[in-house]
Motif scaffolding. Structure first.
Motif, PDB file in Angstrom:
ATOM      1  N   GLN A  81       0.859  -1.179   0.000  1.00  0.00           N
ATOM      2  CA  GLN A  81       0.000   0.000   0.000  1.00  0.00           C
ATOM      3  C   GLN A  81       0.892   1.225   0.000  1.00  0.00           C
ATOM      4  OE1 GLN A  81      -3.499   0.295   0.175  1.00  0.00           O
ATOM      5  NE2 GLN A  81      -3.266   2.532   0.084  1.00  0.00           N
ATOM      6  N   MET A  82       0.700   2.087  -0.971  1.00  0.00           N
ATOM      7  CA  MET A  82       1.500   3.312  -1.068  1.00  0.00           C
ATOM      8  C   MET A  82       0.563   4.505  -0.937  1.00  0.00           C
ATOM      9  SD  MET A  82       4.221   2.341  -4.069  1.00  0.00           S
ATOM     10  CE  MET A  82       2.994   2.264  -5.361  1.00  0.00           C
ATOM     11  N   ASN A  83       0.822   5.338   0.043  1.00  0.00           N
ATOM     12  CA  ASN A  83      -0.028   6.489   0.329  1.00  0.00           C
ATOM     13  C   ASN A  83       0.674   7.792  -0.010  1.00  0.00           C
ATOM     14  OD1 ASN A  83      -2.098   4.801   1.453  1.00  0.00           O
ATOM     15  ND2 ASN A  83      -0.866   4.646   3.318  1.00  0.00           N
ATOM     16  N   ASN A  84      -0.133   8.814  -0.217  1.00  0.00           N
ATOM     17  CA  ASN A  84       0.400  10.144  -0.503  1.00  0.00           C
ATOM     18  C   ASN A  84       1.467  10.069  -1.598  1.00  0.00           C
ATOM     19  OD1 ASN A  84       0.759  12.909  -0.267  1.00  0.00           O
ATOM     20  ND2 ASN A  84       2.252  12.713   1.398  1.00  0.00           N
ATOM     21  N   LEU A  85       1.074   9.515  -2.709  1.00  0.00           N
ATOM     22  CA  LEU A  85       2.026   9.300  -3.791  1.00  0.00           C
ATOM     23  C   LEU A  85       2.563  10.614  -4.334  1.00  0.00           C
ATOM     24  CD1 LEU A  85       0.193   6.376  -5.526  1.00  0.00           C
ATOM     25  CD2 LEU A  85       2.551   6.307  -4.702  1.00  0.00           C
ATOM     26  N   LYS A  86       3.821  10.562  -4.766  1.00  0.00           N
ATOM     27  CA  LYS A  86       4.495  11.734  -5.308  1.00  0.00           C
ATOM     28  C   LYS A  86       4.983  11.413  -6.718  1.00  0.00           C
ATOM     29  CE  LYS A  86       6.344  12.323  -0.638  1.00  0.00           C
ATOM     30  NZ  LYS A  86       7.585  12.372   0.181  1.00  0.00           N
ATOM     31  N   PRO A  87       5.189  12.419  -7.514  1.00  0.00           N
ATOM     32  CA  PRO A  87       5.749  12.156  -8.850  1.00  0.00           C
ATOM     33  C   PRO A  87       7.060  11.362  -8.777  1.00  0.00           C
ATOM     34  CG  PRO A  87       4.869  14.363  -8.777  1.00  0.00           C
ATOM     35  CD  PRO A  87       4.758  13.819  -7.375  1.00  0.00           C
ATOM     36  N   ALA A  88       7.804  11.542  -7.701  1.00  0.00           N
ATOM     37  CA  ALA A  88       9.059  10.808  -7.543  1.00  0.00           C
ATOM     38  C   ALA A  88       8.847   9.314  -7.344  1.00  0.00           C
ATOM     39  CB  ALA A  88       9.842  11.373  -6.357  1.00  0.00           C
ATOM     40  N   ASP A  89       7.619   8.903  -7.081  1.00  0.00           N
ATOM     41  CA  ASP A  89       7.311   7.480  -6.959  1.00  0.00           C
ATOM     42  C   ASP A  89       7.111   6.822  -8.319  1.00  0.00           C
ATOM     43  OD1 ASP A  89       5.339   8.402  -4.149  1.00  0.00           O
ATOM     44  OD2 ASP A  89       7.265   7.348  -4.084  1.00  0.00           O
ATOM     45  N   THR A  90       7.106   7.618  -9.355  1.00  0.00           N
ATOM     46  CA  THR A  90       6.973   7.065 -10.704  1.00  0.00           C
ATOM     47  C   THR A  90       8.136   6.134 -10.991  1.00  0.00           C
ATOM     48  OG1 THR A  90       5.743   8.975 -11.530  1.00  0.00           O
ATOM     49  CG2 THR A  90       6.942   7.642 -13.153  1.00  0.00           C
ATOM     50  N   ALA A  91       7.810   4.895 -11.289  1.00  0.00           N
ATOM     51  CA  ALA A  91       8.844   3.883 -11.480  1.00  0.00           C
ATOM     52  C   ALA A  91       8.199   2.585 -11.924  1.00  0.00           C
ATOM     53  CB  ALA A  91       9.618   3.656 -10.177  1.00  0.00           C
ATOM     54  N   TYR A  92       9.063   1.671 -12.294  1.00  0.00           N
ATOM     55  CA  TYR A  92       8.632   0.301 -12.532  1.00  0.00           C
ATOM     56  C   TYR A  92       8.861  -0.450 -11.229  1.00  0.00           C
ATOM     57  CZ  TYR A  92       7.233  -3.139 -15.981  1.00  0.00           C
ATOM     58  OH  TYR A  92       6.515  -4.038 -16.720  1.00  0.00           O
ATOM     59  N   TYR A  93       7.842  -1.184 -10.801  1.00  0.00           N
ATOM     60  CA  TYR A  93       7.913  -1.868  -9.520  1.00  0.00           C
ATOM     61  C   TYR A  93       7.918  -3.388  -9.729  1.00  0.00           C
ATOM     62  CZ  TYR A  93       6.977   2.473  -7.000  1.00  0.00           C
ATOM     63  OH  TYR A  93       7.075   3.750  -6.476  1.00  0.00           O
ATOM     64  N   TRP A  94       8.793  -4.063  -9.003  1.00  0.00           N
ATOM     65  CA  TRP A  94       8.864  -5.524  -9.037  1.00  0.00           C
ATOM     66  C   TRP A  94       8.732  -6.087  -7.620  1.00  0.00           C
ATOM     67  CZ3 TRP A  94      12.330  -2.465 -11.672  1.00  0.00           C
ATOM     68  CH2 TRP A  94      12.462  -2.661 -13.056  1.00  0.00           C
ATOM     69  N   CYS A  95       8.203  -7.268  -7.517  1.00  0.00           N
ATOM     70  CA  CYS A  95       8.350  -8.014  -6.288  1.00  0.00           C
ATOM     71  C   CYS A  95       9.380  -9.105  -6.537  1.00  0.00           C
ATOM     72  CB  CYS A  95       7.039  -8.585  -5.768  1.00  0.00           C
ATOM     73  SG  CYS A  95       6.261  -9.828  -6.795  1.00  0.00           S
ATOM     74  N   TRP A 109      18.429 -11.491  -4.474  1.00  0.00           N
ATOM     75  CA  TRP A 109      17.059 -11.980  -4.598  1.00  0.00           C
ATOM     76  C   TRP A 109      16.976 -12.936  -5.782  1.00  0.00           C
ATOM     77  CZ3 TRP A 109      13.454 -10.863  -0.926  1.00  0.00           C
ATOM     78  CH2 TRP A 109      13.845  -9.931   0.029  1.00  0.00           C
ATOM     79  N   ASP A 110      16.331 -14.069  -5.544  1.00  0.00           N
ATOM     80  CA  ASP A 110      16.391 -15.168  -6.507  1.00  0.00           C
ATOM     81  C   ASP A 110      15.309 -15.143  -7.573  1.00  0.00           C
ATOM     82  OD1 ASP A 110      17.093 -17.057  -3.577  1.00  0.00           O
ATOM     83  OD2 ASP A 110      18.558 -16.418  -5.083  1.00  0.00           O
ATOM     84  N   TYR A 111      14.128 -14.711  -7.210  1.00  0.00           N
ATOM     85  CA  TYR A 111      12.995 -14.783  -8.132  1.00  0.00           C
ATOM     86  C   TYR A 111      12.366 -13.399  -8.283  1.00  0.00           C
ATOM     87  CZ  TYR A 111      13.559 -19.669  -6.884  1.00  0.00           C
ATOM     88  OH  TYR A 111      14.092 -20.921  -6.653  1.00  0.00           O
ATOM     89  N   TRP A 112      11.991 -13.090  -9.505  1.00  0.00           N
ATOM     90  CA  TRP A 112      11.438 -11.778  -9.820  1.00  0.00           C
ATOM     91  C   TRP A 112      10.201 -11.933 -10.690  1.00  0.00           C
ATOM     92  CZ3 TRP A 112      13.654  -7.087  -8.250  1.00  0.00           C
ATOM     93  CH2 TRP A 112      14.886  -7.192  -7.610  1.00  0.00           C
ATOM     94  N   GLY A 113       9.247 -11.045 -10.462  1.00  0.00           N
ATOM     95  CA  GLY A 113       8.114 -10.972 -11.352  1.00  0.00           C
ATOM     96  C   GLY A 113       8.442 -10.095 -12.540  1.00  0.00           C
ATOM     97  N   PRO A 114       7.544  -9.990 -13.508  1.00  0.00           N
ATOM     98  CA  PRO A 114       7.779  -9.148 -14.688  1.00  0.00           C
ATOM     99  C   PRO A 114       7.661  -7.659 -14.392  1.00  0.00           C
ATOM    100  CG  PRO A 114       5.612 -10.122 -14.797  1.00  0.00           C
ATOM    101  CD  PRO A 114       6.282 -10.741 -13.614  1.00  0.00           C
ATOM    102  N   GLY A 115       7.031  -7.301 -13.263  1.00  0.00           N
ATOM    103  CA  GLY A 115       6.940  -5.907 -12.880  1.00  0.00           C
ATOM    104  C   GLY A 115       5.638  -5.244 -13.287  1.00  0.00           C
ATOM    105  N   THR A 116       5.419  -4.078 -12.690  1.00  0.00           N
ATOM    106  CA  THR A 116       4.243  -3.274 -13.008  1.00  0.00           C
ATOM    107  C   THR A 116       4.635  -1.802 -12.931  1.00  0.00           C
ATOM    108  OG1 THR A 116       1.901  -2.915 -12.473  1.00  0.00           O
ATOM    109  CG2 THR A 116       3.393  -3.209 -10.612  1.00  0.00           C
ATOM    110  N   ARG A 117       4.085  -1.032 -13.838  1.00  0.00           N
ATOM    111  CA  ARG A 117       4.484   0.377 -13.909  1.00  0.00           C
ATOM    112  C   ARG A 117       3.545   1.235 -13.084  1.00  0.00           C
ATOM    113  NH1 ARG A 117       7.781   2.821 -17.266  1.00  0.00           N
ATOM    114  NH2 ARG A 117       7.819   1.021 -18.679  1.00  0.00           N
ATOM    115  N   VAL A 118       4.141   2.163 -12.357  1.00  0.00           N
ATOM    116  CA  VAL A 118       3.389   3.166 -11.604  1.00  0.00           C
ATOM    117  C   VAL A 118       3.801   4.537 -12.100  1.00  0.00           C
ATOM    118  CG1 VAL A 118       3.003   4.192  -9.333  1.00  0.00           C
ATOM    119  CG2 VAL A 118       3.171   1.697  -9.561  1.00  0.00           C
ATOM    120  N   THR A 119       2.824   5.317 -12.477  1.00  0.00           N
ATOM    121  CA  THR A 119       3.082   6.684 -12.920  1.00  0.00           C
ATOM    122  C   THR A 119       2.242   7.630 -12.082  1.00  0.00           C
ATOM    123  OG1 THR A 119       3.482   5.927 -15.184  1.00  0.00           O
ATOM    124  CG2 THR A 119       3.075   8.276 -14.868  1.00  0.00           C
ATOM    125  N   VAL A 120       2.910   8.586 -11.467  1.00  0.00           N
ATOM    126  CA  VAL A 120       2.231   9.550 -10.608  1.00  0.00           C
ATOM    127  C   VAL A 120       2.320  10.920 -11.261  1.00  0.00           C
ATOM    128  CG1 VAL A 120       2.085  10.546  -8.308  1.00  0.00           C
ATOM    129  CG2 VAL A 120       2.902   8.192  -8.597  1.00  0.00           C
TER     130      VAL A 120
END
Length: 122
Positions: A81-95, A109-120
């Protein structure tokens, strides 16, 4: 083997909230630590937040107070959960999943997902 798939990214306005999800498959998920990383344009991939297999939680220092990470081993999911998002949070996010603890190094880290993009937007 742990397979990971992220979801929940998108385009949002600054000041709003967003929740990212990481869905895992594999019998050993509960034995792995899980973390979220992100990479902003022109920057290196960085650790954001993680939850260990024992439930320990560690946030990036600069993001403490804005993030909530949680884990459900029965559903094999980890959310961020990401609150009070800022433009600086714009990034590609992976778990990512691993067994080295909540370490910030990408290589640990051994395993990665393909990621998801967040644009603020501002």
């Amino acid at each position: 083997q742990v397979d990971l798939v992220e979801s929940g990214g998108g385009l949002v306005q600054a000041g709003t909230s967003l929740k990212l999800f990481c869905a895992a498959s594999g019998r050993t998920f509960s034995n792995h630590d899980v973390a979220w990383f992100r990479q902003a344009p022109g920057k290196e991939r960085e650790y954001v937040a993680g939850v260990s297999k024992t439930g320990e939680i560690k946030y990036r220092d600069s993001e403490k107070g804005r993030l909530i990470i949680s884990r459900d081993n029965d559903k094999k999911t980890v959310s961020l959960q990401m609150n009070n998002l800022k433009p600086a949070d714009t990034a590609y996010y992976w778990c990512a999943a691993g067994i080295e603890g909540l370490v910030p190094l990408v290589a640990d880290w051994d395993y990665w997902g393909p990621g998801t993009r967040v644009t603020v937007s501002s």
